[in-house]
Design a protein around this motif. Structure first.
Motif, PDB file in Angstrom:
ATOM      1  N   VAL A 195       0.858  -1.184   0.000  1.00 48.45           N
ATOM      2  CA  VAL A 195       0.000   0.000   0.000  1.00 48.45           C
ATOM      3  C   VAL A 195       0.894   1.234   0.000  1.00 48.45           C
ATOM      4  O   VAL A 195       1.801   1.343   0.824  1.00 48.45           O
ATOM      5  CB  VAL A 195      -0.917   0.022   1.238  1.00 48.45           C
ATOM      6  N   ARG A 196       0.633   2.128  -0.947  1.00 54.15           N
ATOM      7  CA  ARG A 196       1.418   3.368  -1.006  1.00 54.15           C
ATOM      8  C   ARG A 196       0.546   4.542  -0.553  1.00 54.15           C
ATOM      9  O   ARG A 196      -0.359   4.979  -1.260  1.00 54.15           O
ATOM     10  CB  ARG A 196       1.883   3.635  -2.428  1.00 54.15           C
ATOM     11  N   PRO A 197       0.771   5.084   0.631  1.00 55.04           N
ATOM     12  CA  PRO A 197       0.029   6.277   1.062  1.00 55.04           C
ATOM     13  C   PRO A 197       0.565   7.514   0.338  1.00 55.04           C
ATOM     14  O   PRO A 197       1.781   7.679   0.184  1.00 55.04           O
ATOM     15  CB  PRO A 197       0.311   6.359   2.561  1.00 55.04           C
ATOM     16  N   VAL A 198      -0.342   8.376  -0.100  1.00 55.85           N
ATOM     17  CA  VAL A 198       0.033   9.605  -0.805  1.00 55.85           C
ATOM     18  C   VAL A 198      -0.761  10.768  -0.225  1.00 55.85           C
ATOM     19  O   VAL A 198      -1.975  10.680  -0.060  1.00 55.85           O
ATOM     20  CB  VAL A 198      -0.241   9.495  -2.319  1.00 55.85           C
ATOM     21  N   THR A 199      -0.062  11.852   0.087  1.00 60.96           N
ATOM     22  CA  THR A 199      -0.721  13.074   0.544  1.00 60.96           C
ATOM     23  C   THR A 199      -0.827  14.047  -0.622  1.00 60.96           C
ATOM     24  O   THR A 199       0.165  14.332  -1.296  1.00 60.96           O
ATOM     25  CB  THR A 199       0.070  13.741   1.684  1.00 60.96           C
ATOM     26  N   ILE A 200      -2.047  14.543  -0.863  1.00 61.72           N
ATOM     27  CA  ILE A 200      -2.288  15.563  -1.881  1.00 61.72           C
ATOM     28  C   ILE A 200      -2.703  16.840  -1.164  1.00 61.72           C
ATOM     29  O   ILE A 200      -3.650  16.841  -0.379  1.00 61.72           O
ATOM     30  CB  ILE A 200      -3.392  15.122  -2.859  1.00 61.72           C
ATOM     31  N   ASP A 201      -1.999  17.923  -1.444  1.00 63.59           N
ATOM     32  CA  ASP A 201      -2.301  19.180  -0.767  1.00 63.59           C
ATOM     33  C   ASP A 201      -2.124  20.337  -1.746  1.00 63.59           C
ATOM     34  O   ASP A 201      -1.354  20.237  -2.709  1.00 63.59           O
ATOM     35  CB  ASP A 201      -1.388  19.366   0.443  1.00 63.59           C
ATOM     36  N   TYR A 202      -2.822  21.441  -1.485  1.00 68.74           N
ATOM     37  CA  TYR A 202      -2.837  22.563  -2.406  1.00 68.74           C
ATOM     38  C   TYR A 202      -2.274  23.811  -1.730  1.00 68.74           C
ATOM     39  O   TYR A 202      -2.526  24.057  -0.545  1.00 68.74           O
ATOM     40  CB  TYR A 202      -4.261  22.826  -2.907  1.00 68.74           C
ATOM     41  N   PHE A 203      -1.520  24.585  -2.513  1.00 69.59           N
ATOM     42  CA  PHE A 203      -0.893  25.799  -2.000  1.00 69.59           C
ATOM     43  C   PHE A 203      -1.121  26.948  -2.973  1.00 69.59           C
ATOM     44  O   PHE A 203      -1.221  26.749  -4.187  1.00 69.59           O
ATOM     45  CB  PHE A 203       0.618  25.592  -1.821  1.00 69.59           C
ATOM     46  N   GLN A 204      -1.214  28.143  -2.424  1.00 70.16           N
ATOM     47  CA  GLN A 204      -1.193  29.358  -3.221  1.00 70.16           C
ATOM     48  C   GLN A 204      -0.022  30.170  -2.719  1.00 70.16           C
ATOM     49  O   GLN A 204      -0.035  30.669  -1.587  1.00 70.16           O
ATOM     50  CB  GLN A 204      -2.510  30.129  -3.091  1.00 70.16           C
ATOM     51  N   GLY A 205       1.006  30.263  -3.569  1.00 69.51           N
ATOM     52  CA  GLY A 205       2.256  30.810  -3.082  1.00 69.51           C
ATOM     53  C   GLY A 205       2.820  29.865  -2.038  1.00 69.51           C
ATOM     54  O   GLY A 205       2.774  28.641  -2.192  1.00 69.51           O
ATOM     55  N   ASP A 232      -0.872  31.518  -9.100  1.00 72.39           N
ATOM     56  CA  ASP A 232       0.222  30.931  -8.307  1.00 72.39           C
ATOM     57  C   ASP A 232      -0.248  29.748  -7.454  1.00 72.39           C
ATOM     58  O   ASP A 232       0.120  29.625  -6.288  1.00 72.39           O
ATOM     59  CB  ASP A 232       0.853  32.002  -7.419  1.00 72.39           C
ATOM     60  N   MET A 233      -1.063  28.871  -8.034  1.00 69.86           N
ATOM     61  CA  MET A 233      -1.548  27.712  -7.293  1.00 69.86           C
ATOM     62  C   MET A 233      -0.759  26.468  -7.694  1.00 69.86           C
ATOM     63  O   MET A 233      -0.483  26.238  -8.866  1.00 69.86           O
ATOM     64  CB  MET A 233      -3.038  27.476  -7.528  1.00 69.86           C
ATOM     65  N   THR A 234      -0.398  25.676  -6.694  1.00 70.47           N
ATOM     66  CA  THR A 234       0.318  24.425  -6.926  1.00 70.47           C
ATOM     67  C   THR A 234      -0.367  23.289  -6.190  1.00 70.47           C
ATOM     68  O   THR A 234      -1.075  23.510  -5.199  1.00 70.47           O
ATOM     69  CB  THR A 234       1.786  24.506  -6.454  1.00 70.47           C
ATOM     70  N   VAL A 235      -0.157  22.085  -6.672  1.00 70.89           N
ATOM     71  CA  VAL A 235      -0.629  20.895  -5.983  1.00 70.89           C
ATOM     72  C   VAL A 235       0.602  20.079  -5.600  1.00 70.89           C
ATOM     73  O   VAL A 235       1.444  19.776  -6.445  1.00 70.89           O
ATOM     74  CB  VAL A 235      -1.618  20.077  -6.846  1.00 70.89           C
ATOM     75  N   ARG A 236       0.728  19.794  -4.342  1.00 71.45           N
ATOM     76  CA  ARG A 236       1.892  19.060  -3.835  1.00 71.45           C
ATOM     77  C   ARG A 236       1.535  17.598  -3.635  1.00 71.45           C
ATOM     78  O   ARG A 236       0.565  17.264  -2.946  1.00 71.45           O
ATOM     79  CB  ARG A 236       2.390  19.662  -2.521  1.00 71.45           C
ATOM     80  N   VAL A 237       2.343  16.711  -4.210  1.00 72.03           N
ATOM     81  CA  VAL A 237       2.167  15.271  -4.083  1.00 72.03           C
ATOM     82  C   VAL A 237       3.316  14.718  -3.245  1.00 72.03           C
ATOM     83  O   VAL A 237       4.484  14.900  -3.602  1.00 72.03           O
ATOM     84  CB  VAL A 237       2.149  14.582  -5.463  1.00 72.03           C
ATOM     85  N   THR A 238       2.973  14.078  -2.143  1.00 66.86           N
ATOM     86  CA  THR A 238       3.987  13.475  -1.272  1.00 66.86           C
ATOM     87  C   THR A 238       3.740  11.977  -1.199  1.00 66.86           C
ATOM     88  O   THR A 238       2.728  11.535  -0.633  1.00 66.86           O
ATOM     89  CB  THR A 238       3.945  14.078   0.138  1.00 66.86           C
ATOM     90  N   ALA A 239       4.636  11.201  -1.783  1.00 71.05           N
ATOM     91  CA  ALA A 239       4.537   9.742  -1.752  1.00 71.05           C
ATOM     92  C   ALA A 239       5.296   9.222  -0.541  1.00 71.05           C
ATOM     93  O   ALA A 239       6.505   9.442  -0.418  1.00 71.05           O
ATOM     94  CB  ALA A 239       5.106   9.144  -3.036  1.00 71.05           C
ATOM     95  N   HIS A 240       4.598   8.545   0.351  1.00 70.31           N
ATOM     96  CA  HIS A 240       5.214   8.013   1.560  1.00 70.31           C
ATOM     97  C   HIS A 240       5.713   6.588   1.321  1.00 70.31           C
ATOM     98  O   HIS A 240       5.286   5.915   0.362  1.00 70.31           O
ATOM     99  CB  HIS A 240       4.198   8.026   2.693  1.00 70.31           C
ATOM    100  N   PRO A 241       6.597   6.099   2.162  1.00 70.00           N
ATOM    101  CA  PRO A 241       7.086   4.721   1.998  1.00 70.00           C
ATOM    102  C   PRO A 241       5.938   3.716   2.008  1.00 70.00           C
ATOM    103  O   PRO A 241       4.945   3.904   2.733  1.00 70.00           O
ATOM    104  CB  PRO A 241       8.017   4.523   3.209  1.00 70.00           C
ATOM    105  N   PRO A 242       6.043   2.662   1.210  1.00 63.39           N
ATOM    106  CA  PRO A 242       4.968   1.664   1.169  1.00 63.39           C
ATOM    107  C   PRO A 242       4.835   0.926   2.488  1.00 63.39           C
ATOM    108  O   PRO A 242       5.807   0.796   3.244  1.00 63.39           O
ATOM    109  CB  PRO A 242       5.398   0.724   0.039  1.00 63.39           C
ATOM    110  N   ILE A 243       3.625   0.470   2.766  1.00 63.02           N
ATOM    111  CA  ILE A 243       3.365  -0.315   3.969  1.00 63.02           C
ATOM    112  C   ILE A 243       2.723  -1.634   3.563  1.00 63.02           C
ATOM    113  O   ILE A 243       2.097  -1.751   2.508  1.00 63.02           O
ATOM    114  CB  ILE A 243       2.461   0.437   4.958  1.00 63.02           C
ATOM    115  N   ARG A 244       2.870  -2.632   4.402  1.00 66.09           N
ATOM    116  CA  ARG A 244       2.276  -3.945   4.174  1.00 66.09           C
ATOM    117  C   ARG A 244       1.601  -4.418   5.443  1.00 66.09           C
ATOM    118  O   ARG A 244       1.894  -3.922   6.542  1.00 66.09           O
ATOM    119  CB  ARG A 244       3.341  -4.969   3.750  1.00 66.09           C
TER     120      ARG A 244
END
Length: 340
Positions: A195-205, A232-244
């Protein structure tokens, strides 16, 4: 509505959660963004069966983000665990859910099979494109179909294909909104897949924003209008280490804790954190998953229960606290798997 339905069909967030945009583009720029988006969607429709090819999917997804003025930052490489590390299976990729943009963003990083609600399949244009991408649709009112969905996901993972799931089941205005519904994690258990947990978050500046959210019962046009008009909007993708793991409950809990990190929920809801202090441990504290209110409290003495974004329960004896997110599971297997 099915009383055993495990999914929150009534969203907690509404458009007021969006807050304010810190910077806007001119009407001319907004118009160009709409035109670019329309051109990209038309191109995706014209691609026909080629839309099932990973490179075509990735290119079209990136063009959509470029069209509405969004940039991806963070992890932009493959999200699937390499086959030599996964044992040949695909990866169950799980992420928090804020906006319709989440799906586009994930496809721009790595094309994969998506699990979506049945209603998406009926949307004009979008539904047809989703089917071409191989999207699996789940009817959230037909709980007894859930085991079939899990079996399908298990086959996909076992065959080496990765599957994207949003276990919060609906969109929230922040990363830490809502609990994780655990049924989809059973497919990873059954397939022996990571399972790969991923955080999706949005930033302005430099600041986190809720402006990109697809909130409550608002329509797609309202959400698109906010995004297309923001600068100036971005979407940040953070892929965390896989878990089992071999327990879907533990996998869901671990994934949620990793995805949320230190972020606090904006609303009370399934999965909100509550502090429980009991006399049994002289000030000992424990965390439980709480809904908008604690639903069952069994104690050896009277308890003072105050609820809100979190519940603070003080007792003179050990408390057994059960919450909306962990309510007693129905005996029939489909509902049992759905709830927990």
């Amino acid at each position: 509505m099915n009383p055993l339905n495990p999914w929150p069909l009534e969203p907690v967030c509404d458009p007021s959660c969006a807050g304010r945009s810190t910077a806007s583009v001119s009407p001319a720029v907004r118009g160009r963004r709409y035109a670019a988006l329309a051109y990209t969607v038309a191109g995706a429709v014209a691609a026909g069966k080629r839309l099932s090819e990973p490179e075509v999917v990735r290119a079209k997804a990136r063009a959509v983000l470029d069209g509405v003025g969004l940039r991806i930052v963070g992890d932009t490489g493959p999200l699937s665990v390499p086959k030599e590390e996964s044992g040949g299976t695909g990866t169950l990729i799980v992420a928090n859910h804020i906006s319709w943009i989440d799906v586009i963003t994930m496809l721009a990083v790595e094309p994969m099979t998506i699990l979506a609600k049945q209603q998406v399949g009926g949307w004009p244009v979008i539904g047809g494109l989703a089917r071409r991408l191989g999207t699996r649709f789940v009817h959230r009112e037909k709980v007894r179909e859930l085991p079939l969905m899990i079996e399908d996901m298990t086959r996909l993972l076992a065959s080496g294909r990765s599957v994207l799931v949003f276990p919060q089941a609906t969109t929230w205005c922040s990363v830490a909104g809502g609990g994780f519904y655990r049924a989809s994690f059973q497919a990873a258990v059954d397939a022996g897949a990571p399972v790969r947990p991923v955080t999706i978050d949005y930033f302005q500046g430099p600041r986190r924003t809720r402006w990109a959210g697809f909130l409550g019962v608002e329509n797609f046009t309202a959400s698109l209008s906010r995004v297309a008009g923001a600068a100036d909007m971005t979407v940040r993708v953070t892929a965390h280490p896989p878990i089992r793991g071999t327990d879907r409950r533990q996998l869901a809990q671990d994934a949620r804790l990793v995805i949320n990190g230190e972020l606090a929920p904006m609303h009370a809801g399934p999965g909100a954190v509550a502090k429980v202090r009991t006399g049994a441990g002289a000030g000992a504290a424990a965390e439980v998953r709480a809904g908008a209110a604690v639903t069952v409290v069994r104690t050896g003495a009277a308890a003072d229960v105050r609820t809100g974004a979190a519940a603070d329960v003080r007792t003179d004896a050990t408390a057994d606290v059960r919450t909306d997110a962990a309510a007693a599971e129905p005996e029939d297997e489909p509902a049992r798997m759905a709830v927990g």
